[in-house]
Each structure stands twice: as C-alpha cells, then as structure tokens.
Design a protein around this motif. Structure first.
Motif, mmCIF file in Angstrom:
data_model
loop_
_atom_site.group_PDB
_atom_site.id
_atom_site.type_symbol
_atom_site.label_atom_id
_atom_site.label_comp_id
_atom_site.label_asym_id
_atom_site.label_seq_id
_atom_site.Cartn_x
_atom_site.Cartn_y
_atom_site.Cartn_z
ATOM 1 N N PHE A 1 9.335 6.231 -9.392
ATOM 2 C CA PHE A 1 8.440 5.245 -8.793
ATOM 3 C C PHE A 1 6.997 5.447 -9.252
ATOM 4 O O PHE A 1 6.231 4.482 -9.341
ATOM 5 C CB PHE A 1 8.548 5.273 -7.273
ATOM 6 C CG PHE A 1 9.743 4.542 -6.761
ATOM 7 C CD1 PHE A 1 9.689 3.176 -6.509
ATOM 8 C CD2 PHE A 1 10.956 5.199 -6.566
ATOM 9 C CE1 PHE A 1 10.794 2.483 -6.047
ATOM 10 C CE2 PHE A 1 12.070 4.515 -6.117
ATOM 11 C CZ PHE A 1 11.998 3.150 -5.858
ATOM 12 N N LEU A 2 6.616 6.680 -9.578
ATOM 13 C CA LEU A 2 5.276 6.912 -10.113
ATOM 14 C C LEU A 2 5.148 6.292 -11.499
ATOM 15 O O LEU A 2 4.098 5.746 -11.859
ATOM 16 C CB LEU A 2 4.962 8.410 -10.153
ATOM 17 C CG LEU A 2 3.562 8.818 -10.636
ATOM 18 C CD1 LEU A 2 2.468 8.037 -9.911
ATOM 19 C CD2 LEU A 2 3.355 10.320 -10.460
ATOM 20 N N ASP B 1 4.047 4.414 -1.470
ATOM 21 C CA ASP B 1 4.632 4.948 -0.238
ATOM 22 C C ASP B 1 5.792 5.887 -0.545
ATOM 23 O O ASP B 1 5.966 6.927 0.116
ATOM 24 C CB ASP B 1 5.116 3.812 0.659
ATOM 25 C CG ASP B 1 3.970 3.049 1.319
ATOM 26 O OD1 ASP B 1 2.837 3.569 1.330
ATOM 27 O OD2 ASP B 1 4.214 1.926 1.806
ATOM 28 N N ILE B 2 6.585 5.536 -1.548
ATOM 29 C CA ILE B 2 7.722 6.384 -1.930
ATOM 30 C C ILE B 2 7.227 7.640 -2.649
ATOM 31 O O ILE B 2 7.726 8.748 -2.407
ATOM 32 C CB ILE B 2 8.705 5.589 -2.812
ATOM 33 C CG1 ILE B 2 9.363 4.495 -1.962
ATOM 34 C CG2 ILE B 2 9.757 6.502 -3.434
ATOM 35 C CD1 ILE B 2 10.137 3.469 -2.754
ATOM 36 N N GLN C 1 4.635 -4.419 -6.751
ATOM 37 C CA GLN C 1 5.077 -3.543 -5.659
ATOM 38 C C GLN C 1 4.328 -2.207 -5.680
ATOM 39 O O GLN C 1 4.912 -1.159 -5.403
ATOM 40 C CB GLN C 1 6.588 -3.296 -5.779
ATOM 41 C CG GLN C 1 7.451 -4.535 -5.616
ATOM 42 C CD GLN C 1 7.522 -4.988 -4.157
ATOM 43 O OE1 GLN C 1 7.164 -4.244 -3.247
ATOM 44 N NE2 GLN C 1 7.978 -6.206 -3.937
ATOM 45 N N THR C 2 3.044 -2.255 -5.996
ATOM 46 C CA THR C 2 2.296 -1.003 -6.121
ATOM 47 C C THR C 2 2.228 -0.244 -4.803
ATOM 48 O O THR C 2 2.358 0.995 -4.784
ATOM 49 C CB THR C 2 0.870 -1.263 -6.647
ATOM 50 O OG1 THR C 2 0.221 -2.226 -5.796
ATOM 51 C CG2 THR C 2 0.912 -1.794 -8.061
ATOM 52 N N ASP C 3 2.027 -0.938 -3.695
ATOM 53 C CA ASP C 3 1.949 -0.258 -2.395
ATOM 54 C C ASP C 3 3.286 0.371 -2.020
ATOM 55 O O ASP C 3 3.340 1.518 -1.548
ATOM 56 C CB ASP C 3 1.508 -1.236 -1.304
ATOM 57 C CG ASP C 3 0.042 -1.623 -1.420
ATOM 58 O OD1 ASP C 3 -0.707 -0.926 -2.138
ATOM 59 O OD2 ASP C 3 -0.351 -2.628 -0.799
ATOM 60 N N ALA C 4 4.368 -0.379 -2.232
ATOM 61 C CA ALA C 4 5.700 0.141 -1.916
ATOM 62 C C ALA C 4 6.021 1.353 -2.774
ATOM 63 O O ALA C 4 6.590 2.347 -2.297
ATOM 64 C CB ALA C 4 6.752 -0.949 -2.115
ATOM 65 N N PRO D 1 16.357 -3.333 -1.845
ATOM 66 C CA PRO D 1 17.595 -2.586 -1.585
ATOM 67 C C PRO D 1 17.817 -1.443 -2.569
ATOM 68 O O PRO D 1 18.326 -0.384 -2.181
ATOM 69 C CB PRO D 1 18.693 -3.650 -1.694
ATOM 70 C CG PRO D 1 18.085 -4.782 -2.443
ATOM 71 C CD PRO D 1 16.624 -4.752 -2.113
ATOM 72 N N LEU D 2 17.444 -1.631 -3.830
ATOM 73 C CA LEU D 2 17.584 -0.537 -4.792
ATOM 74 C C LEU D 2 16.701 0.632 -4.382
ATOM 75 O O LEU D 2 17.130 1.792 -4.425
ATOM 76 C CB LEU D 2 17.220 -1.009 -6.198
ATOM 77 C CG LEU D 2 17.224 0.071 -7.283
ATOM 78 C CD1 LEU D 2 18.584 0.753 -7.390
ATOM 79 C CD2 LEU D 2 16.804 -0.521 -8.627
ATOM 80 N N SER D 3 15.484 0.343 -3.968
ATOM 81 C CA SER D 3 14.579 1.407 -3.513
ATOM 82 C C SER D 3 15.168 2.148 -2.325
ATOM 83 O O SER D 3 15.104 3.381 -2.248
ATOM 84 C CB SER D 3 13.223 0.813 -3.128
ATOM 85 O OG SER D 3 12.617 0.167 -4.221
ATOM 86 N N ALA D 4 15.749 1.399 -1.385
ATOM 87 C CA ALA D 4 16.336 2.020 -0.195
ATOM 88 C C ALA D 4 17.471 2.959 -0.571
ATOM 89 O O ALA D 4 17.606 4.052 0.001
ATOM 90 C CB ALA D 4 16.827 0.935 0.760
#
Length: 288
Positions: free
Chosen positions: A130-131, A115-116, A109-112, A74-77
C-alpha cells in the motif's frame, strides 16, 4: 463462454489461461460481476469453492486490468485480514503484481492507503504494497508533494514501526523515489538514533547507500529533458499500474502456475505489448 467456463479456466494451474483471460478482457460484462461477488464473499467469510478461490487470483488481476475501482475496498479488506488467508489468495504476488493492481484500482485512495500503512496490526508486506500504491498516487498527481513530504516526515512518530521492521526500507524508498532531498537528514538520523535497528536479516547500514543512489536516480529521471527517461524510470521502479497485456499476466502467473516461467510456451498470436517486467519478481522491484 459462461461463468462456469471462466471460473474453471482461470482456476487452471498447469498453464497460463490466456484464452480465458483474453475473453474476459474483451468481454468485461462476462467476468466483472462474478469476481466482484467472489471478492465480497471472501471479505465476509462466506463460502467460496476451491475452484472459485483459485480463479480469484487471476480475477483480481483482471479487475485491476479493467480498472474496476469497486474492487479496491474488498481487496484491501482481504489483504489486511488474516495474513494466512491473504497469502493463500495472492501468494508471493503481494511483493510484485499486487502493488501494481492496487495502483490500477486505487487512483484516488491516498487516505485509505495511508491508514493501512499506519496500521500496526497489518503484515508489513501488505503495508509495503500500500505504501508503493500511495507513492505512485503522489507521482501521478493525486496527492501534492508537499503533503506527501509531511506525511513521510511524521512517519517515525506517527507510524513508528518496530526498529527491525522492514517497513522502514519501504519508507526510505518512498522518500527517495519522490526525490525528497529535504528528508535525507531525517533518514540518516533514524539510523544514528537507533530507531532503525540494523540486523542481519533485513535492515543494514548499506541501505543508506542504496537510499542515496535511489534518490539520485529519481532526481536524474525528473531532470532529464527526454521524457522517455522518466517513463523508463517509472517502469524500472514498477510504478506502472497492472494492465491487460500478456506480459503482465505472465508476471502474475509466475506466482501460482506450476510451470513458473511461461515465455517459451506463449501462443504465437499473443498480444505482446510494453509492460513492466520486474527482475526480482518474488521480492518486488529492485532497490538498486
């Protein structure tokens, strides 16, 4: 201390609400459901009171300190949605303590994260955060260095930011901090080909020197036999997940509290533990 007391205490903006934060750190069951619920409501655009919204800033950092991994999605969203909405929630901490919060919440959560990073619709500051989280996960062994190197090698064609996008600097920093000397020629080529466009407001040719210095520092930190050297380098580069120390929350509070710096008003019995303290809190860790 009940839910209402916690929300009211963490919405305070005159001083660091350390008594409330301490209670939450010691009694996770009293705060975790509340802030996970508020995160979900923010994500879905459901009503949240002004007091709840203000409290959620420290709530996010509490969830990170407590390693509540359910908060990552949810924080990412929220961060990847409307940039003004995200800024209203996390303020300038997006370049300081939020990357460290993501490190605490997104251990696998490397894939997630990638993606961002690769999303052109997302604000570059969020992508940079996120990087940094992704880079930390590589340093922490959640993704092999070979796979990470290939991702970064393909970045100019698969992510391909605009020539003047400051995400290029974050890309260079990731390569340097991971000690990927094999990608140095690619970094040079992106400048020479014009894919990275020097400009007065951001990317400069001098960033190549910063890149080389950062790469040398990273290699030296890994090669030193003293394990304390590498730990110090990680702290200096802010590759330290957000923790539950007073100093961590002081750093976060600099972005929302009216008084800014709080070091001269700390409670005498505060639990001062070792924590990262960025020298450039509003623009993220120094690249020098």
């Amino acid at each position: 201390m009940n839910r209402q007391d916690i929300v009211a205490g963490l919405a305070e903006r005159d001083d660091l609400p350390w008594p409330t934060l301490s209670f939450c750190l010691e009694t996770p069951a009293a705060c975790v459901p509340t802030f996970l619920l508020l995160l979900e409501r923010e994500t879905r655009g459901l009503p949240v009171s002004a007091e709840e919204h203000d409290a959620l800033f420290f709530g996010i950092h509490l969830l990170a300190a407590l390693r509540i991994e359910e908060a990552f999605k949810p924080l990412s969203a929220i961060l990847c949605s409307d940039s003004q909405k995200a800024a209203a929630l996390v303020h300038d901490s997006i370049g300081d303590t939020i990357p460290r919060a993501l490190m605490a919440l997104g251990a696998d959560q490397t894939d997630a994260c990638w993606d961002i990073i690769a999303s052109p619709r997302t604000d570059w500051l969020v992508r940079e955060a996120f990087l940094r989280c992704w880079t930390f996960n590589v340093l922490d062994g959640h993704l092999s260095l070979d796979v990470a190197a290939e991702k970064l090698r393909q970045f100019p064609t698969t992510v391909a930011p605009e020539p003047d996008n400051l995400l290029w600097i974050a890309w260079m920093t990731a390569i340097a901090d991971l000690g990927l000397t094999s990608l140095s020629p690619l970094v040079q080529l992106t400048f020479e080909s014009g894919q990275i466009e020097p400009n007065a407001l951001g990317v400069l040719p001098s960033d190549m020197k910063v890149f080389r210095d950062d790469l040398e520092d990273a290699l030296h930190a890994r090669a030193d036999d003293d394990t304390g050297t590498y730990a110090h380098w990680l702290e200096h580069k802010a590759y330290t997940p957000f923790g539950g120390t007073l100093q961590d929350f002081i750093q976060a509070g600099k972005h929302v509290l009216k008084g800014g710096g709080l070091e001269d008003r700390l409670p005498s019995d505060a639990r001062l533990l070792v924590a990262a303290d960025s020298t450039n809190p509003f623009d993220g860790p120094s690249r020098g």
